[in-house]
Design a protein around this motif. Sequence first.
Motif, mmCIF file in Angstrom:
data_model
loop_
_atom_site.group_PDB
_atom_site.id
_atom_site.type_symbol
_atom_site.label_atom_id
_atom_site.label_comp_id
_atom_site.label_asym_id
_atom_site.label_seq_id
_atom_site.Cartn_x
_atom_site.Cartn_y
_atom_site.Cartn_z
ATOM 1 N N MET A 1 0.848 -1.194 0.000
ATOM 2 C CA MET A 1 0.000 0.000 0.000
ATOM 3 C C MET A 1 0.887 1.250 0.000
ATOM 4 S SD MET A 1 -1.510 -0.171 3.937
ATOM 5 C CE MET A 1 -2.431 1.377 3.988
ATOM 6 N N GLN A 2 0.288 2.359 -0.372
ATOM 7 C CA GLN A 2 1.005 3.634 -0.352
ATOM 8 C C GLN A 2 0.964 4.214 1.061
ATOM 9 O OE1 GLN A 2 2.545 5.378 -2.895
ATOM 10 N NE2 GLN A 2 2.304 3.407 -3.956
ATOM 11 N N PRO A 3 2.024 4.927 1.487
ATOM 12 C CA PRO A 3 1.964 5.591 2.797
ATOM 13 C C PRO A 3 0.768 6.541 2.879
ATOM 14 C CG PRO A 3 4.182 5.670 1.914
ATOM 15 C CD PRO A 3 3.308 5.105 0.825
ATOM 16 N N VAL A 4 0.172 6.595 4.060
ATOM 17 C CA VAL A 4 -1.029 7.392 4.279
ATOM 18 C C VAL A 4 -0.668 8.582 5.163
ATOM 19 C CG1 VAL A 4 -3.286 7.328 5.429
ATOM 20 C CG2 VAL A 4 -2.511 5.362 4.085
ATOM 21 N N ILE A 5 -1.185 9.756 4.824
ATOM 22 C CA ILE A 5 -0.973 10.954 5.655
ATOM 23 C C ILE A 5 -2.203 11.159 6.533
ATOM 24 C CG2 ILE A 5 -0.617 13.466 5.620
ATOM 25 C CD1 ILE A 5 0.853 13.104 2.955
ATOM 26 N N LEU A 6 -1.964 11.378 7.827
ATOM 27 C CA LEU A 6 -3.058 11.616 8.768
ATOM 28 C C LEU A 6 -2.857 12.979 9.422
ATOM 29 C CD1 LEU A 6 -3.022 8.128 10.590
ATOM 30 C CD2 LEU A 6 -4.511 8.833 8.702
ATOM 31 N N HIS A 7 -3.946 13.587 9.851
ATOM 32 C CA HIS A 7 -3.857 14.866 10.567
ATOM 33 C C HIS A 7 -4.543 14.749 11.914
ATOM 34 C CE1 HIS A 7 -3.093 16.198 6.413
ATOM 35 N NE2 HIS A 7 -2.246 17.021 7.018
ATOM 36 N N THR A 8 -3.954 15.390 12.930
ATOM 37 C CA THR A 8 -4.617 15.535 14.225
ATOM 38 C C THR A 8 -4.733 17.041 14.459
ATOM 39 O OG1 THR A 8 -2.652 15.750 15.620
ATOM 40 C CG2 THR A 8 -3.305 13.506 15.009
ATOM 41 N N LYS A 9 -5.280 17.411 15.612
ATOM 42 C CA LYS A 9 -5.442 18.839 15.899
ATOM 43 C C LYS A 9 -4.100 19.569 15.833
ATOM 44 C CE LYS A 9 -7.140 20.689 19.863
ATOM 45 N NZ LYS A 9 -7.791 20.485 21.142
ATOM 46 N N ARG A 10 -3.049 18.930 16.371
ATOM 47 C CA ARG A 10 -1.769 19.635 16.492
ATOM 48 C C ARG A 10 -0.646 19.085 15.631
ATOM 49 N NH1 ARG A 10 -0.874 19.481 22.849
ATOM 50 N NH2 ARG A 10 -1.876 17.450 22.600
ATOM 51 N N MET A 11 -0.892 18.017 14.862
ATOM 52 C CA MET A 11 0.209 17.380 14.130
ATOM 53 C C MET A 11 -0.214 16.861 12.767
ATOM 54 S SD MET A 11 1.724 14.965 17.124
ATOM 55 C CE MET A 11 0.079 14.651 17.730
ATOM 56 N N GLU A 12 0.816 16.698 11.927
ATOM 57 C CA GLU A 12 0.643 15.900 10.715
ATOM 58 C C GLU A 12 1.441 14.611 10.927
ATOM 59 O OE1 GLU A 12 0.841 17.399 6.456
ATOM 60 O OE2 GLU A 12 2.722 16.251 6.609
ATOM 61 N N LEU A 13 0.876 13.490 10.519
ATOM 62 C CA LEU A 13 1.566 12.197 10.606
ATOM 63 C C LEU A 13 1.799 11.716 9.179
ATOM 64 C CD1 LEU A 13 -0.662 10.395 13.310
ATOM 65 C CD2 LEU A 13 1.183 12.017 13.675
ATOM 66 N N SER A 14 3.059 11.511 8.820
ATOM 67 C CA SER A 14 3.358 11.028 7.468
ATOM 68 C C SER A 14 4.618 10.170 7.539
ATOM 69 C CB SER A 14 3.547 12.198 6.502
ATOM 70 O OG SER A 14 4.633 12.996 6.903
ATOM 71 N N ALA A 15 4.803 9.328 6.544
ATOM 72 C CA ALA A 15 5.919 8.379 6.576
ATOM 73 C C ALA A 15 7.250 9.125 6.659
ATOM 74 C CB ALA A 15 5.895 7.515 5.325
ATOM 75 N N PRO A 16 8.168 8.668 7.507
ATOM 76 C CA PRO A 16 9.506 9.270 7.524
ATOM 77 C C PRO A 16 10.237 8.964 6.213
ATOM 78 C CG PRO A 16 9.416 7.358 8.988
ATOM 79 C CD PRO A 16 8.025 7.589 8.499
ATOM 80 N N THR A 17 11.011 9.938 5.762
ATOM 81 C CA THR A 17 11.736 9.794 4.499
ATOM 82 C C THR A 17 13.234 10.000 4.751
ATOM 83 O OG1 THR A 17 11.759 12.125 3.918
ATOM 84 C CG2 THR A 17 9.767 10.866 3.321
ATOM 85 N N GLU A 18 13.997 9.894 3.664
ATOM 86 C CA GLU A 18 15.443 10.067 3.800
ATOM 87 C C GLU A 18 15.801 11.474 4.298
ATOM 88 O OE1 GLU A 18 17.503 8.030 0.436
ATOM 89 O OE2 GLU A 18 15.592 6.952 0.384
ATOM 90 N N ALA A 19 14.928 12.441 4.048
ATOM 91 C CA ALA A 19 15.184 13.802 4.535
ATOM 92 C C ALA A 19 15.125 13.876 6.069
ATOM 93 C CB ALA A 19 14.160 14.767 3.937
ATOM 94 N N ASP A 20 14.575 12.862 6.708
ATOM 95 C CA ASP A 20 14.419 12.865 8.173
ATOM 96 C C ASP A 20 15.558 12.148 8.905
ATOM 97 O OD1 ASP A 20 11.804 14.114 8.151
ATOM 98 O OD2 ASP A 20 10.991 12.200 7.473
ATOM 99 N N ILE A 21 16.485 11.579 8.162
ATOM 100 C CA ILE A 21 17.489 10.694 8.780
ATOM 101 C C ILE A 21 18.295 11.402 9.871
ATOM 102 C CG2 ILE A 21 19.675 9.488 8.270
ATOM 103 C CD1 ILE A 21 18.258 8.469 5.678
ATOM 104 N N ASP A 22 18.721 12.630 9.615
ATOM 105 C CA ASP A 22 19.535 13.326 10.631
ATOM 106 C C ASP A 22 18.735 13.571 11.923
ATOM 107 O OD1 ASP A 22 21.874 13.358 9.198
ATOM 108 O OD2 ASP A 22 21.433 15.284 8.237
ATOM 109 N N GLN A 23 17.496 13.983 11.768
ATOM 110 C CA GLN A 23 16.673 14.277 12.947
ATOM 111 C C GLN A 23 16.354 12.997 13.724
ATOM 112 O OE1 GLN A 23 16.133 16.810 14.537
ATOM 113 N NE2 GLN A 23 14.140 16.787 15.561
ATOM 114 N N ILE A 24 16.090 11.906 13.013
ATOM 115 C CA ILE A 24 15.837 10.624 13.699
ATOM 116 C C ILE A 24 17.093 10.211 14.469
ATOM 117 C CG2 ILE A 24 15.387 8.159 13.335
ATOM 118 C CD1 ILE A 24 13.711 9.013 10.831
ATOM 119 N N THR A 25 18.251 10.355 13.831
ATOM 120 C CA THR A 25 19.523 10.013 14.493
ATOM 121 C C THR A 25 19.684 10.833 15.766
ATOM 122 O OG1 THR A 25 20.464 9.677 12.302
ATOM 123 C CG2 THR A 25 22.020 9.789 14.147
#
Length: 186
Positions: A1-25
């Motif tokens: 399946m394709q990654p799904v984007i979800l929204h809450t009142k205060r956040m967006e939830l979306s699949a982590p990508t290669e652009a997030d690697i430094d922050q995850i580290t």
Amino acid sequence: MQPVILHTKRMELSAPTEADIDQITHICQDEDILKWTTVPSPYSRADAEFFVTQIVQPGWESKVALTWAMRQGGDLIGMISLTALDESMYELGYWMAPIVRGQGLMVEAVQRVADYGFAADGLNLGRIEWHAYVGNAGSASVARRSGFTYEGLLRMEGLQRGKRHDSWVAGLLPTDDRAEKPGWPA
Ligand SMILES: CC(C)(COP(=O)(O)OP(=O)(O)OC[C@H]1O[C@@H](n2cnc3c(N)ncnc32)[C@H](O)[C@@H]1OP(=O)(O)O)[C@@H](O)C(=O)NCCC(=O)NCCS
């Protein structure tokens, strides 16, 4: 399946990508994340790269693991996932950057992911299961406040980097309301 984007009142939830690697580290240097989860320790940039490319991306394709980065104003602040235990039961997992803890953001994300999981076409979820090593009071508070029912202590159920731990287990069913349930360990 394709990654799904979800929204809450205060956040967006979306699949982590290669652009997030430094922050995850960066976030996964936190001692509570290393203590209470199965992420590698010590945690390197290569571990984050492996996570994004070998766990997150194939996980969405196969529906074996659905992983969302929790984002606020473009910043990655946490991670939440549903990992298949069998064809209609998934295990909930999460961690949060220390700097944003204590604001109820994880409970907000759990509620949204559970709503999505129980409603999603093709997932057919009959149960979401939560496990934590005994003593993880922060994680237990999140599950309790999200409406999970505490179901017991599983002796030496958890496996973390080769070492076994006793685990607490709780469950959430599609028919459950989300009110707090009694019976959680103090
Ligand atoms: C568990 C974790 C995600 C909670 O994040 P959080 O931002 O504090 O979560 P929330 O703000 O939604 O808090 C929900 C509840 O947990 C409580 N809580 C958070 N940390 C706690 C701790 N260390 N001890 C006791 N309660 C704690 C909060 O006070 C709140 O309860 P309240 O509403 O009754 O006051 C975060 O502490 C974390 O990333 N821990 C390390 C990784 C981890 O343990 N992951 C789960 C593995 S099973």
